[in-house]
Scaffold this motif. Structure first.
Motif, PDB file in Angstrom:
ATOM      1  N   GLY A   1      -1.461  -9.750  -2.638  1.00  0.00           N
ATOM      2  CA  GLY A   1      -1.182 -10.838  -1.889  1.00  0.00           C
ATOM      3  C   GLY A   1      -0.546 -10.273  -0.508  1.00  0.00           C
TER       4      GLY A   1
ATOM      5  N   ASP B   1      -8.245 -13.110  -5.242  1.00  0.00           N
ATOM      6  CA  ASP B   1      -6.981 -13.444  -5.640  1.00  0.00           C
ATOM      7  C   ASP B   1      -6.594 -12.310  -6.932  1.00  0.00           C
ATOM      8  N   LEU B   2      -5.352 -12.410  -7.196  1.00  0.00           N
ATOM      9  CA  LEU B   2      -4.610 -11.517  -8.089  1.00  0.00           C
ATOM     10  C   LEU B   2      -5.102 -11.220  -9.374  1.00  0.00           C
TER      11      LEU B   2
ATOM     12  N   TYR C   1       3.293 -19.459  -8.568  1.00  0.00           N
ATOM     13  CA  TYR C   1       3.004 -19.621 -10.195  1.00  0.00           C
ATOM     14  C   TYR C   1       3.933 -19.935 -10.902  1.00  0.00           C
TER      15      TYR C   1
ATOM     16  N   TYR D   1       6.206 -14.566  10.039  1.00  0.00           N
ATOM     17  CA  TYR D   1       5.923 -12.993   9.711  1.00  0.00           C
ATOM     18  C   TYR D   1       5.492 -12.446  11.084  1.00  0.00           C
TER      19      TYR D   1
ATOM     20  N   ASP E   1      -5.782 -10.529  -0.457  1.00  0.00           N
ATOM     21  CA  ASP E   1      -4.976 -11.823  -0.481  1.00  0.00           C
ATOM     22  C   ASP E   1      -6.137 -12.864  -0.798  1.00  0.00           C
ATOM     23  N   ILE E   2      -5.594 -13.951  -1.420  1.00  0.00           N
ATOM     24  CA  ILE E   2      -6.525 -15.029  -1.646  1.00  0.00           C
ATOM     25  C   ILE E   2      -6.978 -15.830  -0.377  1.00  0.00           C
TER      26      ILE E   2
ATOM     27  N   HIS F   1      12.873 -11.528   4.778  1.00  0.00           N
ATOM     28  CA  HIS F   1      11.731 -10.731   4.108  1.00  0.00           C
ATOM     29  C   HIS F   1      11.546  -9.615   4.880  1.00  0.00           C
TER      30      HIS F   1
ATOM     31  N   LEU G   1       4.891  -8.878  -3.477  1.00  0.00           N
ATOM     32  CA  LEU G   1       6.060  -9.479  -2.650  1.00  0.00           C
ATOM     33  C   LEU G   1       5.912 -11.014  -2.426  1.00  0.00           C
TER      34      LEU G   1
HETATM   35  N1  SAM Z   1       3.238 -10.191   0.068  1.00  0.00           N
HETATM   36  C1  SAM Z   1       3.321 -10.693   1.769  1.00  0.00           C
HETATM   37  C2  SAM Z   1       4.413 -10.248   2.170  1.00  0.00           C
HETATM   38  O1  SAM Z   1       5.509 -10.267   1.381  1.00  0.00           O
HETATM   39  O2  SAM Z   1       4.693 -10.290   3.622  1.00  0.00           O
HETATM   40  C3  SAM Z   1       2.888 -12.177   1.892  1.00  0.00           C
HETATM   41  C4  SAM Z   1       3.983 -13.301   1.221  1.00  0.00           C
HETATM   42  S1  SAM Z   1       3.306 -14.721   1.429  1.00  0.00           S
HETATM   43  C5  SAM Z   1       4.981 -15.710   0.887  1.00  0.00           C
HETATM   44  C6  SAM Z   1       2.255 -15.320   0.090  1.00  0.00           C
HETATM   45  C7  SAM Z   1       1.138 -14.780  -0.216  1.00  0.00           C
HETATM   46  O3  SAM Z   1       0.530 -14.933  -1.164  1.00  0.00           O
HETATM   47  C8  SAM Z   1       0.218 -15.765   0.772  1.00  0.00           C
HETATM   48  O4  SAM Z   1      -0.544 -14.607   1.929  1.00  0.00           O
HETATM   49  C9  SAM Z   1      -0.780 -16.094  -0.074  1.00  0.00           C
HETATM   50  O5  SAM Z   1      -2.040 -16.371   0.347  1.00  0.00           O
HETATM   51  C10 SAM Z   1      -0.788 -15.421  -1.189  1.00  0.00           C
HETATM   52  N2  SAM Z   1      -1.237 -15.749  -2.509  1.00  0.00           N
HETATM   53  C11 SAM Z   1      -0.975 -16.882  -3.172  1.00  0.00           C
HETATM   54  N3  SAM Z   1      -1.709 -16.891  -4.224  1.00  0.00           N
HETATM   55  C12 SAM Z   1      -2.181 -16.320  -4.396  1.00  0.00           C
HETATM   56  C13 SAM Z   1      -3.272 -15.381  -5.536  1.00  0.00           C
HETATM   57  N4  SAM Z   1      -3.421 -16.269  -6.650  1.00  0.00           N
HETATM   58  N5  SAM Z   1      -3.779 -14.561  -5.244  1.00  0.00           N
HETATM   59  C14 SAM Z   1      -3.722 -13.591  -4.079  1.00  0.00           C
HETATM   60  N6  SAM Z   1      -2.931 -13.933  -3.410  1.00  0.00           N
HETATM   61  C15 SAM Z   1      -2.274 -15.124  -3.490  1.00  0.00           C
END
Ligand code: SAM
Length: 233
Positions: free
Chosen positions: A71, A123-124, A143, A28, A92-93, A45, A137
């Motif tokens: 997230g 977390d979400l 999940y 990123y 974000d988690i 992305h 995104l």
């Molecule tokens: N949404 C961002 C983007 O598109 O630039 C980041 C995408 S990255 C592939 C996935 C992100 O989801 C990571 O930063 C991870 O820490 C977060 N993540 C995964 N499970 C999560 C949860 N249960 N709650 C919050 N964030 C979560």
């Protein structure tokens, strides 16, 4: 074995605070020290982010619009949203991800000219409040479908006007697992990337009274992401 909400979530958290943070921060980021796969994912992305920004700005201005970026990763969506005047709640988690996003926002957003996004480690499932728009995104990949339904229902409950989700579509199942399995957490890494059938996502939305209004798809060699915009039915 436990999944998201139990053991799986811990694995995801640990991954994105450790190895996963280093890998995804590079993907990123803007530096040249990426391999061909990582560069390809970076490009794919950024196309998704661009499409979401286009969707969110084409009808009306984002000035004063409240957006939850669930997230948020390194803030690649939160920052352009804030630039357009949105009031962004980003979470974000992973504490490492949030710290990186916060740092980048400080660098890229001129103090006083825009409202700084509010960043939180969360977390979400623990998100609350009400937002004009909720965006999530490329997170659903962590999940399994049986947990995704509840996650989608929860995100929809936080959104007043629209919900934007992107996910790896099941159509490309074998491609994705074969090509980028090593970029996902867990002992058996490939099995920890969950892909989703669009019909399942649509059904989860319908169950809570939402319908799909727009669909987009970005595919590169190693990045596959279906984007959907949902609105109350
Ligand atoms: N949404 C961002 C983007 O598109 O630039 C980041 C995408 S990255 C592939 C996935 C992100 O989801 C990571 O930063 C991870 O820490 C977060 N993540 C995964 N499970 C999560 C949860 N249960 N709650 C919050 N964030 C979560």
């Amino acid at each position: 074995a436990e999944e998201v909400g139990g053991g799986d979530k811990e694995v995801v958290r640990e991954y994105f605070n450790g190895n996963g943070f280093d890998r995804w921060k590079k993907i990123y980021g803007e530096t040249d020290d990426v391999n061909k796969v990582q560069l390809d994912i970076r490009i794919g992305h950024s196309k998704t982010v661009e499409n979401v920004m286009k969707l969110l700005t084409e009808d009306k201005s984002l000035e004063g619009v409240t957006v939850c970026d669930a997230g948020c990763g390194t803030g690649l969506l939160s920052i352009p949203l804030a630039k357009q005047g949105a009031i962004v709640s980003a979470s974000d988690i992973s504490a490492a991800m949030v710290a990186e996003a916060q740092q980048k926002a400080k660098e890229e957003l001129v103090e006083g000219s825009v409202v700084q996004p509010k960043f939180e480690v969360k977390d979400l499932e623990s998100l609350d409040g009400l937002y004009n728009t909720v965006v999530c995104l490329d997170v659903l990949i962590h999940y399994p479908q049986n947990k995704a339904d509840a996650m989608i229902a929860h995100l929809a409950s936080l959104a007043e006007e629209r919900l934007i989700l992107s996910f790896a579509p099941k159509t490309f199942y074998y491609d994705i697992l074969k090509r980028i399995g090593e970029l996902f957490p867990g002992p058996s890494k490939a099995t920890r990337a969950y892909l989703h059938a669009e019909a399942d996502i649509e059904r989860a939305l319908q169950k809570v009274g939402w319908k799909i209004k727009n669909r987009g798809l970005v595919t590169t060699q190693f990045y596959f992401s279906r984007m959907i915009e949902a609105v109350p039915a």
